[in-house]
Design an enzyme around this catalytic site. Structure first.
Site, PDB file in Angstrom:
ATOM      1  CG  HIS A  57       7.534 -15.612  17.898  1.00  0.00           C
ATOM      2  ND1 HIS A  57       8.478 -15.733  18.895  1.00  0.00           N
ATOM      3  CD2 HIS A  57       6.679 -14.639  18.290  1.00  0.00           C
ATOM      4  CE1 HIS A  57       8.211 -14.843  19.854  1.00  0.00           C
ATOM      5  NE2 HIS A  57       7.127 -14.179  19.521  1.00  0.00           N
ATOM      6  CG  ASP A  64      10.714 -18.315  18.522  1.00  0.00           C
ATOM      7  OD1 ASP A  64       9.481 -18.532  18.538  1.00  0.00           O
ATOM      8  OD2 ASP A  64      11.198 -17.184  18.719  1.00  0.00           O
ATOM      9  CB  SER A  92       6.887 -10.892  19.550  1.00  0.00           C
ATOM     10  OG  SER A  92       5.977 -11.890  19.942  1.00  0.00           O
TER      11      SER A  92
END
Ligand SMILES: *[C@@H]1O[C@H](CO)[C@@H](O)[C@H](O)[C@H]1NC(C)=O
Length: 359
Positions: free
Chosen positions: A337, A334, A42
C-alpha cells in the site's frame, strides 16, 4: 441632504460589493457534491475490516501513525489517509470518509459520505473468500440498507437526491490477481487464462455498475489498475535478480484497464444519464515509480514498514524492526500500500483528470 444621499449610495455600493463577495465565496466553497460513496478494497477501506473475523486488518500501530494529527490506527492500510479521504476533502466535504461498519459513526455521519470497502476483497466473489472479507455483492447489499437508513434520516426526497447527485468512487481489482489468480489461492487459475479472467472480471464489474445504477447511482469513477507487478511484495519474488517489476502482472493490468474503458464506453451509451468514468492511474503511478525524486520521494522500491518487502497487515506491527521514521520519503507504506503522501498526490491527479469532471 446631498451628503446623506451620497452616504446612502456609498453604503448601497458597499452592501452590493459585500453581497457579491459573499455569493462568490459561497459559490466557490459550496460542496457541489452532497456525498462521496466508496466501494472497493484496501486501497480505500477506512475500517470495515476491523469488525470482521479476518486476518487482514490494519487497526494497530504503526498503521495510522500520521493520521490527521491523532496518530490513530483506524484500519486504513496507510500511515495516514487514503485517496478517497482526499477526494472528500477536495469536494469540500469532510476530510475523511467513515467506514459503514465502524460503530463510532451513524447515519448522520454517513449522510455526506460512507465507505463500504473491505481490504482483501475483489471483483470476483471468490477473492473475498480467501481472507473472509466483504465481497462486492455484499457491499451492494450494505448500500441498499444505507439507502433505507438515509431516507429515514433525510426524508425520501433528499435521500434520493443524495444518491443521484453523489459521487461514487470504486477502487478494486488488484486482489483478484495478486491474492487470488496469480497466488493460486482458488481454482480460478485452472479455469481461466489471464486474458479470459480479465474478461470475466470486467463482466462482473459491468454487472456491479448496472446494479448500483439501478439503485440510483449516476456519477461513478472507477479507478483502473496500477502496475501491480511493481508492488514491493511482487518485486520480492526475484530477490536474486535485483527485484525487477513482474512485467506479466503489469501487462495484465493494462489489459484490464483497456477492457474497463471499453465496457465503460458501452455502458454510457446504453444507460441514460450514466456518467461512468475510468480514473486512469497506470501511467501516472509508473511515472512516480520511475521518477520518485520529482515528487519528493527517496524510495520507490521498498515499503516504509519493516524491511518493506513482505510486511503487510499483522506482519507490519509495532515490533517490526527497521520501520522507517519518515514515511513521506517513501512511495510505499507497507509491501503493497502507498503512503499517505502518495495517496494525496494520486488523489490530486485523479481529481484533476476524473473526479472533478462530473456534471
Ligand atoms: C492538479 O491541478 C492543479 C490545478 O491545476 C495543479 O496545481 C496540480 O499540480 C495538479 N495536480 C496533479 C497531481 O496533477
Amino acid at each position: 441632504m446631498q451628503i446623506n444621499a451620497q452616504k446612502n449610495s456609498l453604503l448601497l455600493l458597499i452592501t452590493e460589493i459585500t453581497t457579491l463577495l459573499i455569493c462568490t465565496w459561497i459559490a466557490q466553497t459550496e460542496a457541489k457534491v452532497p456525498a462521496l460513496i466508496v466501494f472497493g478494497d484496501s486501497t480505500v477501506d477506512s475500517g470495515n475490516n476491523n469488525v470482521l473475523p479476518t486476518a487482514l486488518k490494519a487497526n494497530f500501530p504503526p498503521y495510522g501513525r500520521d493520521f490527521m494529527g491523532s496518530g490513530k490506527p483506524t484500519g486504513r492500510f496507510s500511515n495516514g489517509r487514503v485517496a478517497t479521504d482526499f477526494y472528500s476533502e477536495m469536494y469540500g466535504l469532510r476530510p475523511f470518509v467513515p467506514a459503514y461498519l465502524d460503530p463510532e459513526y451513524n447515519i448522520e455521519d454517513f449522510a455526506v459520505g460512507v465507505c463500504f470497502a473491505s481490504a482483501g476483497t475483489g471483483i470476483d466473489p471468490a477473492t473475498a473468500g480467501v481472507l473472509s472479507v466483504i465481497p462486492l455483492w455484499k457491499q451492494v447489499e450494505l448500500f441498499e440498507e444505507y439507502q433505507a437508513r438515509l431516507a429515514g434520516y433525510l426524508g425520501s426526497e433528499m435521500a434520493k437526491q443524495t444518491i443521484s447527485e453523489g459521487v461514487y468512487a470504486i477502487s478494486i481489482g488488484t486482489n483478484d490477481f495478486i491474492e487470488n489468480y496469480f497466488a493460486l489461492a482458488t481454482p480460478r487459475f485452472l479455469e481461466f487464462t489471464p486474458e479470459s479472467y480479465v474478461e470475466f472480471l470486467i463482466s462482473l464489474a459491468r454487472d456491479f455498475i448496472i446494479q448500483i445504477y439501478m439503485l440510483g447511482a449516476r456519477k461513478i469513477g472507477f479507478t483502473g489498475l496500477s502496475g501491480m507487478g511493481c508492488l514491493p511484495l511482487e518485486r520480492n519474488r526475484n530477490p536474486m535478480w535485483g527485484r525487477p517489476c513482474i512485467e506479466e502482472y503489469n501487462k495484465v493490468a493494462k489489459e484490464f484497464n483497456s477492457k474497463l474503458q471499453q465496457m465503460t464506453d458501452e455502458l454510457c451509451k446504453a444507460l441514460p444519464d450514466l456518467q461512468l468514468r475510468v480514473a486512469h492511474l497506470y501511467d501516472f503511478f509508473s511515472n512516480i515509480l520511475q521518477n520518485p525524486s520529482l515528487y519528493g520521494f527517496e524510495d520507490a522500491q521498498y515499503g516504509c514498514c519493516g524491511t518493506g518487502t513482505f510486511e503487510l497487515g499483522y506482519l507490519c506491527n509495532e515490533y517490526t524492526p527497521f520501520t522507517c521514521t519518515d514515511a513521506s520519503k517513501y512511495v510505499f507504506w507497507d509491501a503493497v500500500h502507498p503512503t499517505e503522501k502518495t495517496s494525496r498526490i494520486v488523489a490530486e491527479f485523479l481529481m484533476n483528470t476524473t473526479f472533478s469532471k462530473f456534471k
